[in-house]
Design a protein around this motif. Structure first.
Motif, PDB file in Angstrom:
ATOM      1  N   PHE A 199      14.131   1.219   1.737  1.00 23.46           N
ATOM      2  CA  PHE A 199      14.579   1.608   0.248  1.00 23.46           C
ATOM      3  C   PHE A 199      13.128   1.393  -0.630  1.00 23.46           C
ATOM      4  O   PHE A 199      13.210   1.794  -1.809  1.00 23.46           O
ATOM      5  CB  PHE A 199      15.808   0.413  -0.139  1.00 23.46           C
ATOM      6  CG  PHE A 199      16.446   0.430  -1.223  1.00 23.46           C
ATOM      7  CD1 PHE A 199      17.370   1.250  -1.435  1.00 23.46           C
ATOM      8  CD2 PHE A 199      15.591  -0.573  -2.671  1.00 23.46           C
ATOM      9  CE1 PHE A 199      17.571   1.447  -3.179  1.00 23.46           C
ATOM     10  CE2 PHE A 199      16.834  -0.068  -3.912  1.00 23.46           C
ATOM     11  CZ  PHE A 199      17.419   0.696  -4.204  1.00 23.46           C
ATOM     12  N   ASN A 200      12.672  -0.001  -0.323  1.00 19.19           N
ATOM     13  CA  ASN A 200      11.144  -0.348  -1.463  1.00 19.19           C
ATOM     14  C   ASN A 200      10.114   0.521  -1.076  1.00 19.19           C
ATOM     15  O   ASN A 200       8.953   0.546  -1.950  1.00 19.19           O
ATOM     16  CB  ASN A 200      11.631  -2.098  -1.854  1.00 19.19           C
ATOM     17  CG  ASN A 200      12.537  -2.965  -2.246  1.00 19.19           C
ATOM     18  OD1 ASN A 200      13.432  -1.819  -3.424  1.00 19.19           O
ATOM     19  ND2 ASN A 200      13.236  -3.296  -1.668  1.00 19.19           N
ATOM     20  N   GLY A 201       9.786   0.304   0.340  1.00 20.19           N
ATOM     21  CA  GLY A 201       8.519   0.951   1.105  1.00 20.19           C
ATOM     22  C   GLY A 201       8.197  -0.176   1.123  1.00 20.19           C
ATOM     23  O   GLY A 201       7.927  -1.348   1.275  1.00 20.19           O
ATOM     24  N   TRP A 202       6.652  -0.351   1.790  1.00 22.82           N
ATOM     25  CA  TRP A 202       5.719  -1.093   2.672  1.00 22.82           C
ATOM     26  C   TRP A 202       4.976  -2.636   1.575  1.00 22.82           C
ATOM     27  O   TRP A 202       4.621  -3.604   2.171  1.00 22.82           O
ATOM     28  CB  TRP A 202       4.364  -0.794   3.154  1.00 22.82           C
ATOM     29  CG  TRP A 202       5.842  -0.395   4.949  1.00 22.82           C
ATOM     30  CD1 TRP A 202       5.960   0.836   4.746  1.00 22.82           C
ATOM     31  CD2 TRP A 202       5.691  -0.247   5.995  1.00 22.82           C
ATOM     32  NE1 TRP A 202       5.991   1.101   6.437  1.00 22.82           N
ATOM     33  CE2 TRP A 202       6.832  -0.084   6.892  1.00 22.82           C
ATOM     34  CE3 TRP A 202       5.822  -2.096   6.380  1.00 22.82           C
ATOM     35  CZ2 TRP A 202       6.998  -0.132   8.203  1.00 22.82           C
ATOM     36  CZ3 TRP A 202       6.513  -2.857   7.555  1.00 22.82           C
ATOM     37  CH2 TRP A 202       7.128  -1.563   8.504  1.00 22.82           C
ATOM     38  N   THR A 203       5.404  -2.422   0.445  1.00 20.82           N
ATOM     39  CA  THR A 203       4.649  -3.095  -0.562  1.00 20.82           C
ATOM     40  C   THR A 203       5.578  -3.531  -1.790  1.00 20.82           C
ATOM     41  O   THR A 203       6.002  -2.603  -2.192  1.00 20.82           O
ATOM     42  CB  THR A 203       3.437  -2.414  -1.307  1.00 20.82           C
ATOM     43  OG1 THR A 203       4.299  -1.242  -2.083  1.00 20.82           O
ATOM     44  CG2 THR A 203       2.268  -1.893  -0.032  1.00 20.82           C
ATOM     45  N   ARG A 204       4.864  -4.343  -2.218  1.00 19.91           N
ATOM     46  CA  ARG A 204       5.664  -5.297  -3.320  1.00 19.91           C
ATOM     47  C   ARG A 204       5.075  -5.394  -5.067  1.00 19.91           C
ATOM     48  O   ARG A 204       4.064  -5.779  -4.283  1.00 19.91           O
ATOM     49  CB  ARG A 204       6.576  -5.911  -2.865  1.00 19.91           C
ATOM     50  CG  ARG A 204       7.454  -6.356  -1.416  1.00 19.91           C
ATOM     51  CD  ARG A 204       9.078  -5.638  -2.331  1.00 19.91           C
ATOM     52  NE  ARG A 204       9.358  -5.776  -1.029  1.00 19.91           N
ATOM     53  CZ  ARG A 204       9.519  -4.397  -0.286  1.00 19.91           C
ATOM     54  NH1 ARG A 204       8.442  -3.231  -0.070  1.00 19.91           N
ATOM     55  NH2 ARG A 204      10.562  -4.711   0.902  1.00 19.91           N
ATOM     56  N   PRO A 205       5.677  -4.674  -6.071  1.00 21.70           N
ATOM     57  CA  PRO A 205       5.079  -5.451  -6.707  1.00 21.70           C
ATOM     58  C   PRO A 205       5.676  -6.451  -7.569  1.00 21.70           C
ATOM     59  O   PRO A 205       6.572  -7.376  -7.214  1.00 21.70           O
ATOM     60  CB  PRO A 205       5.663  -4.066  -8.289  1.00 21.70           C
ATOM     61  CG  PRO A 205       6.938  -4.248  -7.457  1.00 21.70           C
ATOM     62  CD  PRO A 205       6.684  -3.911  -5.583  1.00 21.70           C
ATOM     63  N   VAL A 206       4.147  -7.657  -7.714  1.00 22.14           N
ATOM     64  CA  VAL A 206       4.274  -9.203  -7.629  1.00 22.14           C
ATOM     65  C   VAL A 206       3.111  -9.076  -8.767  1.00 22.14           C
ATOM     66  O   VAL A 206       2.101  -8.606  -9.094  1.00 22.14           O
ATOM     67  CB  VAL A 206       3.217  -9.721  -6.713  1.00 22.14           C
ATOM     68  CG1 VAL A 206       4.086 -11.206  -7.370  1.00 22.14           C
ATOM     69  CG2 VAL A 206       4.207  -9.536  -5.278  1.00 22.14           C
ATOM     70  N   CYS A 207       4.284  -9.916  -9.316  1.00 27.55           N
ATOM     71  CA  CYS A 207       2.695 -10.606 -11.166  1.00 27.55           C
ATOM     72  C   CYS A 207       3.013 -11.616 -10.672  1.00 27.55           C
ATOM     73  O   CYS A 207       3.677 -13.320 -10.703  1.00 27.55           O
ATOM     74  CB  CYS A 207       4.152 -10.589 -12.232  1.00 27.55           C
ATOM     75  SG  CYS A 207       3.503 -11.461 -13.602  1.00 27.55           S
ATOM     76  N   VAL A 208       1.239 -12.649 -10.939  1.00 31.98           N
ATOM     77  CA  VAL A 208       1.738 -13.866 -10.715  1.00 31.98           C
ATOM     78  C   VAL A 208       0.867 -14.552 -12.417  1.00 31.98           C
ATOM     79  O   VAL A 208      -0.054 -13.770 -12.824  1.00 31.98           O
ATOM     80  CB  VAL A 208      -0.125 -13.955 -10.156  1.00 31.98           C
ATOM     81  CG1 VAL A 208      -0.105 -15.512 -10.014  1.00 31.98           C
ATOM     82  CG2 VAL A 208       0.061 -13.718  -8.484  1.00 31.98           C
TER      83      VAL A 208
END
Length: 278
Positions: A199-208
């Protein structure tokens, strides 16, 4: 032309839904059900009823899902356009595969393979707007990769939805044996992760969100060879900065450890669930 394009999109989504239903059914009937393993939600309850009665799994699945689907139909009229083809393929293929013996005799291998196929099918159906299970709207909230980031995503799940997924596993332990329940849980985890990846692919957008943006960025670059796609000041707290990353799912745990080592007070969330104030 717009009508033709729309029809092509609809046809593509229906094909994806049907393909997802066939894959999910193969995972259940060729790997999980022969070892008396079940999934969560309505699918799991259907499997339990099928194991302990003479009812066919596909028939029970439709009977339990239809009332919930009709309830959903009150709020989303287009839902059945993508849900019914996939669910009919899911149930129909289950009827055809029910006499076929398990493809693997080892329960752990069957749990992982069956869970992966089940999740792959569920992810395909979710991508086209369908549902494998009428309770699977919260499917991806149980993803291990997202829990590693300690987002608040899981908190939005209502207790009855979580109970609906845990109840079949508990009943499996009581009725069949706790080893089957354990293998079923492993299969469910494999399904949730596979579905999340599809559903989302192999990467995740992450905010630090951190006080030490330069140190965190330097450490992440040194350890993961990853650069932030965006860096900006926090709107309400000027002393903090936001670093936006695309992180591979296999590196999320390592990414979390790097950030914690550089700034134990840092916050991180997946961008798609980031509050607007950020």
């Amino acid at each position: 032309m717009k009508i033709l394009e729309h029809l092509q999109v609809v046809r593509k989504k229906i094909i994806l839904a049907v393909t997802g239903g066939l894959l999910a059914s193969a995972g259940l009937e060729l790997f999980l059900h022969p070892h008396q393993m079940i999934a969560g939600g309505v699918t799991g309850l259907s499997g339990l009823i099928s194991h302990h009665t003479e009812a066919q799994f596909g028939v029970v699945l439709l009977m339990l899902n239809l009332p919930l689907l009709l309830w959903y139909f009150r709020y989303s009229r287009h839902l059945l356009l993508y849900v019914l083809p996939g669910m009919l393929a899911f149930s129909g293929m289950a009827l055809l595969l029910s006499p076929v013996p398990a493809l693997s005799g080892h329960p752990l291998a069957s749990a992982l393979a069956g869970g992966a196929l089940l999740g792959w099918g569920a992810g395909l159906m979710a991508r086209c707007g369908g549902l494998l299970d009428s309770l699977s709207g919260g499917l991806f909230r149980f993803s291990i990769s997202r829990r590693l980031l300690r987002t608040d995503q899981g908190r939005s799940d209502s207790p009855w939805l979580i109970a609906a997924y845990l109840l079949p596993l508990t009943l499996t332990g009581w009725l069949t044996g706790w080893s089957q329940s354990l293998y079923s849980a492993i299969g469910c985890l494999a399904a949730y992760e596979a579905a999340s990846i599809v559903f989302n692919g192999w990467t995740r957008p992450v905010c630090v969100i951190t006080h030490h943006a330069e140190q965190v960025a330097a450490a992440v670059h040194q350890r993961l060879r990853s650069e932030p796609s965006e860096k900006k000041a926090h709107e309400s707290q000027p002393d903090k900065q936001l670093l936006l990353y695309q992180i591979h799912v296999w590196e999320l745990s390592r990414f979390k450890s790097i950030v914690q080592n550089m700034d134990p007070l840092a916050e991180w969330v997946e961008v798609e669930h980031m509050p607007e104030r950020y």
